[in-house]
Design an enzyme around this catalytic site. Sequence first.
Site, PDB file in Angstrom:
ATOM      1  CB  THR A  31      -1.236   5.949   4.673  1.00  0.00           C
ATOM      2  OG1 THR A  31      -2.198   5.989   3.844  1.00  0.00           O
ATOM      3  CG2 THR A  31      -0.180   7.052   4.420  1.00  0.00           C
ATOM      4  CB  SER A  59      -1.093   0.055   1.137  1.00  0.00           C
ATOM      5  OG  SER A  59      -0.169  -0.009   2.399  1.00  0.00           O
ATOM      6  CB  THR A  93      -3.303   5.201   8.427  1.00  0.00           C
ATOM      7  OG1 THR A  93      -3.019   4.134   7.488  1.00  0.00           O
ATOM      8  CG2 THR A  93      -3.296   4.403   9.823  1.00  0.00           C
ATOM      9  N   GLY A  94      -5.815   5.310   7.068  1.00  0.00           N
ATOM     10  CA  GLY A  94      -7.198   4.958   6.931  1.00  0.00           C
ATOM     11  C   GLY A  94      -7.914   5.123   5.655  1.00  0.00           C
TER      12      GLY A  94
END
Length: 348
Positions: A208, A72, A259-260
């Site tokens: 991330t 990712s 992050t998400g």
Amino acid sequence: MAAGGGAQLLVVALQLAAAAAAAPAALPLVVNTWAFGKATETAWRILQMGGSELDAVEKGCGQCEIDQCDGSVGYGGSPDESGETTLDAMIMDGNTMEVGAVADLRRVKNAIGVARKVTEHTKHTLLVGESASLFAVRMGFPYEDLTTPKSLSVYSEWLNQSCQPNYWKNVVPDSSKSCGPYKKAEKVICKEDWTISQRRISVHNHDTIGMIVIGESGTIASGTSTNGGVHKIPGRVGDSPIPGAGAYADSTAGGAAATGDGDIMMRFLPSYQAVEYMRMGTDPTVACQKVISRIQKYAPRFFGAVICANATGSYGAACNKIPGFTQFHFMVYSPLLSQPSEQVVDCI
């Protein structure tokens, strides 16, 4: 008098207990999202070699770009609807409040390195798309193919599944059954239901790397790097390269990184908000929890987590509890530790 003294002792005892429960403070400090230990180690090594906090963030996040952390971050992951991998990144100096960021960066692997050059060689904050790639080449970065056999395989499999899941709505033909091409529906039949957004994403589609580095003198820097959501609509930009959303740093208060599901999280500027809570004296863990709770009111089933560290080196994290995501793992390195330490918080 004795009763009053007893009450005071109780208050002191409670304060000591609260302090003991908080993460110990020590500088310098490196904190980053997820169990990306090699990135943590790289950032720490840069500090030990005399590098700046910005150097540590750049090289730490850059390590994840090289390692393709979780598929990712960096090249060869999260192909968009056309099968192309594009990159987003940012870096922020908490002393000067300067930010450099790139989004939808194509054919250049070192996204956070390019973001650093935005701060050093332009008066801008964010460069995007093809023009960001041209800037990167002028700064000496080579053009490289970001596609790999793995990303092509992910893309091919998605096409064979009628392009499911995807990010379209209110279009014809029906985006839940077809690959398109799509046109807007004559009538918008429903507004977005944020509570079901989790059905069309995977927890591992948005991992991330976000990093906070605090030097011995208290200087704070932060940064992010990601290849965004898998199967995103070309041109999509998430929270990662947006100051205050993906990350934020202010040496007078603290740093934070998120992050998400960036499409939801960026609407609330969680990293900025967390730093402002810490400026008011809020404990880093509580600051992280408060920004998660704020988003929960609108999107109770969103996927997301935040890391926070204040100017003295105390740190914490928080995440939103959803099926399949009940704990959040993050990395810490400080003088109190002999090696990078993986830490875990229960989601709220």
